[in-house]
Design a protein around this motif. Structure first.
Motif, mmCIF file in Angstrom:
data_model
loop_
_atom_site.group_PDB
_atom_site.id
_atom_site.type_symbol
_atom_site.label_atom_id
_atom_site.label_comp_id
_atom_site.label_asym_id
_atom_site.label_seq_id
_atom_site.Cartn_x
_atom_site.Cartn_y
_atom_site.Cartn_z
ATOM 1 N N LEU A 171 0.645 -1.273 0.211
ATOM 2 C CA LEU A 171 -0.051 -0.036 -0.130
ATOM 3 C C LEU A 171 0.915 1.209 0.116
ATOM 4 O O LEU A 171 1.804 1.395 0.899
ATOM 5 C CB LEU A 171 -0.898 -0.007 1.388
ATOM 6 N N ILE A 172 0.618 2.322 -0.932
ATOM 7 C CA ILE A 172 1.247 3.564 -1.021
ATOM 8 C C ILE A 172 0.220 4.413 -0.867
ATOM 9 O O ILE A 172 -0.978 4.406 -1.527
ATOM 10 C CB ILE A 172 2.168 3.686 -2.038
ATOM 11 N N LEU A 173 0.491 5.558 -0.237
ATOM 12 C CA LEU A 173 -0.545 6.782 -0.144
ATOM 13 C C LEU A 173 0.188 7.965 -0.717
ATOM 14 O O LEU A 173 1.372 8.262 -0.828
ATOM 15 C CB LEU A 173 -0.862 7.018 1.349
ATOM 16 N N MET A 213 6.425 17.023 1.147
ATOM 17 C CA MET A 213 6.472 16.109 0.093
ATOM 18 C C MET A 213 5.043 15.964 -0.544
ATOM 19 O O MET A 213 4.706 14.791 -0.932
ATOM 20 C CB MET A 213 6.817 14.930 0.731
ATOM 21 N N ILE A 214 4.240 17.100 -0.703
ATOM 22 C CA ILE A 214 2.855 16.860 -1.119
ATOM 23 C C ILE A 214 3.024 16.347 -2.797
ATOM 24 O O ILE A 214 3.796 16.872 -3.382
ATOM 25 C CB ILE A 214 2.069 18.285 -1.388
ATOM 26 N N GLY A 215 2.279 15.367 -2.819
ATOM 27 C CA GLY A 215 2.247 14.659 -4.250
ATOM 28 C C GLY A 215 3.118 13.438 -4.373
ATOM 29 O O GLY A 215 3.161 12.876 -5.217
ATOM 30 N N PHE A 216 3.906 13.133 -3.072
ATOM 31 C CA PHE A 216 4.789 11.854 -3.217
ATOM 32 C C PHE A 216 4.077 10.776 -2.645
ATOM 33 O O PHE A 216 3.019 10.985 -1.883
ATOM 34 C CB PHE A 216 5.922 12.187 -1.985
ATOM 35 N N TRP A 217 4.206 9.634 -3.374
ATOM 36 C CA TRP A 217 3.463 8.370 -2.841
ATOM 37 C C TRP A 217 4.390 7.574 -2.018
ATOM 38 O O TRP A 217 5.666 7.462 -2.570
ATOM 39 C CB TRP A 217 3.165 7.520 -4.081
ATOM 40 N N GLU A 223 -4.391 5.445 11.266
ATOM 41 C CA GLU A 223 -4.969 6.746 10.979
ATOM 42 C C GLU A 223 -4.986 7.359 9.593
ATOM 43 O O GLU A 223 -5.827 8.030 9.222
ATOM 44 C CB GLU A 223 -4.038 7.826 11.960
ATOM 45 N N GLU A 224 -3.904 6.932 8.914
ATOM 46 C CA GLU A 224 -3.745 7.459 7.579
ATOM 47 C C GLU A 224 -4.644 6.551 6.590
ATOM 48 O O GLU A 224 -4.761 6.921 5.397
ATOM 49 C CB GLU A 224 -2.477 7.258 6.980
ATOM 50 N N SER A 225 -4.894 5.285 6.646
ATOM 51 C CA SER A 225 -5.384 4.215 5.733
ATOM 52 C C SER A 225 -6.710 3.511 6.302
ATOM 53 O O SER A 225 -7.314 2.909 5.658
ATOM 54 C CB SER A 225 -4.381 3.148 5.305
ATOM 55 N N GLY A 226 -6.910 3.680 7.650
ATOM 56 C CA GLY A 226 -8.041 3.006 8.147
ATOM 57 C C GLY A 226 -7.843 1.459 8.306
ATOM 58 O O GLY A 226 -8.598 0.704 8.655
ATOM 59 N N LEU A 227 -6.575 0.934 8.041
ATOM 60 C CA LEU A 227 -6.317 -0.492 7.881
ATOM 61 C C LEU A 227 -5.401 -0.965 8.958
ATOM 62 O O LEU A 227 -4.656 -0.040 9.690
ATOM 63 C CB LEU A 227 -5.677 -0.753 6.455
ATOM 64 N N HIS A 263 -7.066 12.958 6.143
ATOM 65 C CA HIS A 263 -7.198 14.359 5.310
ATOM 66 C C HIS A 263 -5.568 14.369 4.797
ATOM 67 O O HIS A 263 -5.364 15.290 4.258
ATOM 68 C CB HIS A 263 -7.370 15.617 6.285
ATOM 69 N N GLU A 264 -4.707 13.803 5.285
ATOM 70 C CA GLU A 264 -3.370 14.105 4.833
ATOM 71 C C GLU A 264 -2.977 13.246 3.716
ATOM 72 O O GLU A 264 -1.953 13.504 3.039
ATOM 73 C CB GLU A 264 -2.181 13.338 5.816
ATOM 74 N N HIS A 265 -3.809 12.440 2.740
ATOM 75 C CA HIS A 265 -3.574 11.882 1.526
ATOM 76 C C HIS A 265 -4.637 12.055 0.734
ATOM 77 O O HIS A 265 -5.811 12.152 1.020
ATOM 78 C CB HIS A 265 -3.387 10.345 1.832
ATOM 79 N N SER A 266 -4.437 12.081 -0.767
ATOM 80 C CA SER A 266 -5.037 12.064 -1.691
ATOM 81 C C SER A 266 -5.450 11.041 -2.566
ATOM 82 O O SER A 266 -6.467 10.986 -3.244
ATOM 83 C CB SER A 266 -4.874 13.497 -2.581
#
Length: 158
Positions: free
Chosen positions: A23-25, A32-36, A59-63, A102-105
């Motif tokens: 998994l990458i976000l 680093m906005i836009g970085f996976w 927190e970031e992925s719900g997993l 909210h930290e990831h798109s």
């Protein structure tokens, strides 16, 4: 005798695996906005690194991981104007769908070698360098950490 000791930020993250993919976000806030990259973040005061890695993952992925995490890499880098240490684990994903913070798109399950080739190549580092040399240094560090993960993943079973 009193000395000024260096202060380090400590972050922890998880290469979460499912069906041979990780998994990458995509970063949408902060540095680093836009970085996976893998789900990761700074530890809370007094927090154990593995607990912090699990917390950041959720927190970031719900997993959550399906079982134990394995330490696969520790690297030093510079971010937010501070020296930092990144502690990285690997583990299998429990069932569930990604719920982004909210930290990831964006979220993507990707073959690790494809991630290395498409997001951590020399050309990608050069692209980040054109944007900001400090960001390129972070991408290069992420690549070094990821190469440690790939070496761990390729180890013989047993």
């Amino acid at each position: 005798m009193s000395r000024d000791l260096p202060l380090f930020l400590v972050s922890a993250g998880v290469y979460l695996e499912r069906d041979g993919k990780i998994l990458i976000l995509e970063r949408a806030a902060g540095a680093m906005i836009g970085f996976w990259s893998l789900p990761s973040g700074l530890l809370d005061a007094g927090e154990n690194p593995e607990d912090g890695a699990r917390r950041e993952l959720f927190e970031e992925s719900g997993l959550r991981p399906a079982g134990p995490l394995t330490l696969v890499a520790v690297t030093a880098f510079h971010i937010y104007g501070h020296d930092a240490v990144r502690i990285v684990y690997a583990g299998d994903a429990a069932d569930g769908e990604v719920r982004l913070s909210h930290e990831h798109s964006g979220a993507l399950w990707i073959d690790p070698l494809d991630y290395r080739r498409t997001h951590l190549s020399d050309a990608e580092i050069a692209r980040w360098r054109a944007r900001d040399p400090k960001d390129a240094a972070i991408v290069a560090t992420v690549r070094a950490t990821f190469d440690e993960y790939l070496a761990w993943r390729a180890r013989p079973a047993g």
